[in-house]
Design a protein around this motif. Structure first.
Motif: not given
Length: 623
Positions: A348, A380, A383-384, A387-388, A390, A432
């Motif tokens: 990230n 991307r 989900y909530n 870990y997100k 990018n 996304t």
């Protein structure tokens, strides 16, 4: 890249320094140079020289806009790091560093700050989008444009044997440059090369995934000069270039391993520990910590040391190298190898650093995983989760392994055949932006698609039509258009030479006269579709609408306000008749459909017959 390296060497770990730097070697610095006007104003210089740590004082000759902020020393006396703050107002020029070793010696190190490059007054870096058509090349296996670099004195691998698919064959960057016209005529707009950095390993160097020097383009490919010339030629044609990144590991002969700054640059285990290749543990709510650690910190192979990206000095080295390559060569995109095995927080940070500097750059990661949730975890997504990612895009293995492959190799069933392709596509809601994912039929690690479909040309054409009409960024592996075949058992069989790329080849598949009728037929098919796609707003950026498959037939549309393309995939052997009234949501304004391939026109107001083993691609026309 899971099967690229099969060497079985004895495991040897030592915390003693293995120093290959002689007292006569000149001082080395990484990055080798930098630029003014970068958004990132902080710079880490890794300096390497015998006993450089003994310098009692490191100073920078006064330079407007540049400040030496700190020095960091390592356990290994052959390294130190200099930290600079470079103002946005600093001018190009030469910095002078002084290393004072006491009363008897002062060593000077010049360091160049360059102006940023432009092409015709604009940035060279255009990015990769769904409007592009990527062609993947393994440089050693495409074409030999300069026989003088086939062997390089001093490198460990001196093999040159085209009869052995595990040895070097001599293909190079000049060979690719010589055939840019062929690629452009085919409809290609972007070229992705397997790694071009130096791999000074004893053997299996043809694939390029074991770096031994991040700042040297492999001289057997022609070196930095040939790489610059190739990319300049690509950009002058309005085409684009993608470089292959490897952050997770290096080759065991890399100087950073053989003469490591300190042991914390790598992951260590009491005994050799391989990664489990089990990406599932990274998202598994029930996973054991040791399984997560083995997945991320285990070595990829015994000759590929696993980098500790949690080490801030190692992380800066890797991130700055990525920025350096992008600026130095004018890269339009990065394909990131073995994405799931990296430290994901590091990825990230690395992605952000690149995209902050180059917002138009495209990054897509290799996610050779199984399951749509698994793949979407690394990109991307919607989900909530704690870990997100990018990462903008991924190599879409799900639409390959659980999409086009079963569609053309399985009989029709509730979840089989074309239904499997449809069902996989229905899960795009997790991304996304699924249009940033890269579609493919095969690559350097997978069996050739022509072999997967039983060397059935009709099915190969169906796969190619799907590749060039579905959502996302299409990628073609070199030679698919001329019926190159073989299963990846071993991987060298899917990395054979492009016929005609070497003087004296029995046939030249770059030219129509060197191809068989069947090869010319498929080549023409790709060329027709790919060049149509170049001017098709619907296929490049339009929306996708798909219909539940019935009776072995899968129908989808690509459309926007300017154009509508209808795609009918009949995977059955026999002709099928469709009641076109079912598709009125998309066809209502139209009465005719014109084939993209042969321009034949059919009425679509009532019934429509589609031959077996065909993906019929047609542009809809009004009355």
């Amino acid at each position: 890249m899971k099967t690229c390296c099969k060497q079985q060497l004895l495991w040897f770990i030592s915390f003693l320094w293995v120093v290959h730097v002689s007292a006569q070697d000149s001082l080395q610095v990484y990055p080798s140079h930098w630029w003014v006007g970068m958004k990132q104003t902080k710079l880490q210089l890794l300096v390497r020289a015998p006993d450089i740590r003994s310098a009692r004082q490191v100073t920078l000759k006064p330079y407007a806009g540049v400040k030496l902020t700190s020095i960091h020393t390592y356990k290994n006396p052959n390294y130190l790091s200099i930290y600079l703050e470079i103002s946005r107002t600093a001018a190009p020029g030469k910095l002078i560093f002084n290393f004072n070793n006491g009363a008897t010696r002062v060593t000077q190190m010049p360091y160049t700050l360059k102006p940023r490059s432009t092409q015709n007054g604009k940035t060279r870096i255009q990015g990769i989008t769904s409007e592009d058509f990527i062609y993947l090349i393994m440089p050693d296996r495409f074409s030999n444009g300069d026989a003088n670099n086939d062997r390089i004195t001093g490198l460990r691998d001196q093999s040159l044997d085209r009869s052995d698919y595990f040895k070097r064959h001599g293909g190079d960057l000049k060979g690719i440059q010589n055939h840019l016209g062929y690629l452009q005529q085919l409809g290609v707009t972007a070229i992705w090369l397997n790694p071009v950095l130096l791999n000074d390993m004893p053997d299996r160097t043809e694939h390029g995934y074991a770096f031994t020097d991040h700042y040297t383009i492999d001289p057997r490919l022609g070196g930095a000069k040939a790489y610059h010339e190739l990319i300049d030629s690509i950009h002058k044609r309005g085409m684009k270039i993608i470089q292959d990144a490897v952050y997770n590991h290096i080759g065991i002969e890399h100087f950073l391993y053989r003469d490591m700054p300190d042991s914390s640059w790598f992951h260590w285990w009491p005994a050799y520990t391989n990664t489990t290749y089990k990406d599932q543990v990274l998202m598994d709510p029930y996973a054991a910590l040791i399984d997560k650690k083995r997945m991320s910190d285990g070595w990829f192979t015994q000759v590929m040391p696993d980098l500790n990206q949690g080490n801030p000095y190692a992380a800066s080295f890797l991130i700055q190298h990525a920025i350096w390559c992008t600026e130095e060569f004018g890269l339009d995109g990065w394909r990131i190898d073995t994405y799931a095995y990296n430290d994901l927080d590091f990825m990230n940070r690395c992605n952000k650093a690149l995209l902050d500097e180059y917002p138009q750059l495209h990054l897509f990661g290799e996610t050779w995983v199984h399951g749509i949730p698994n793949q979407s975890f690394f990109v991307r997504n919607r989900y909530n989760m704690p870990y997100k990612s990018n990462l903008p895009g991924v190599t879409d293995f799900q639409l390959n392994l659980y999409g086009i492959v079963p569609a053309l190799t399985q009989g029709f069933g509730w979840t089989e055949g074309v239904n499997r392709l449809y069902l996989t596509a229905t899960n795009d809601f997790v991304y996304t932006d699924a249009m940033k994912n890269v579609l493919f039929l095969d690559n350097h690690d997978l069996s050739r698609f022509f072999s997967i479909v039983g060397e059935d040309i009709a099915k190969l054409k169906m796969g190619l039509a799907w590749l060039l009409t579905f959502r996302g960024i299409p990628q073609l592996y070199y030679g698919t258009e001329i019926l190159m075949k073989n299963f990846a058992n071993p991987d060298g069989l899917v990395r054979l030479d492009f016929p005609g790329g070497w003087p004296g080849d029995a046939s030249n598949k770059f030219e129509p006269g060197g191809r068989t009728d069947a090869e010319n037929d498929v080549h023409h098919y790709v060329r027709t579709l790919a060049n149509f796609r170049k001017n098709s707003s619907a296929l490049k950026t339009g929306k996708l609408m798909q219909y539940v498959p019935e009776d072995g037939v899968y129908v989808y549309f690509r459309y926007d306000t300017q154009q509508t393309i209808m795609c009918i995939m009949n995977a059955a052997d026999q002709e099928k008749e469709l009641d076109m009234r079912r598709f009125e949501e998309r066809t209502k304004p139209f009465t005719k459909a014109r084939s993209v391939i042969d321009s034949t026109q059919k009425d679509i107001t009532n019934k429509l017959k589609v031959p077996g083993k065909t993906l019929w691609v047609a542009e809809l026309k009004p009355r």
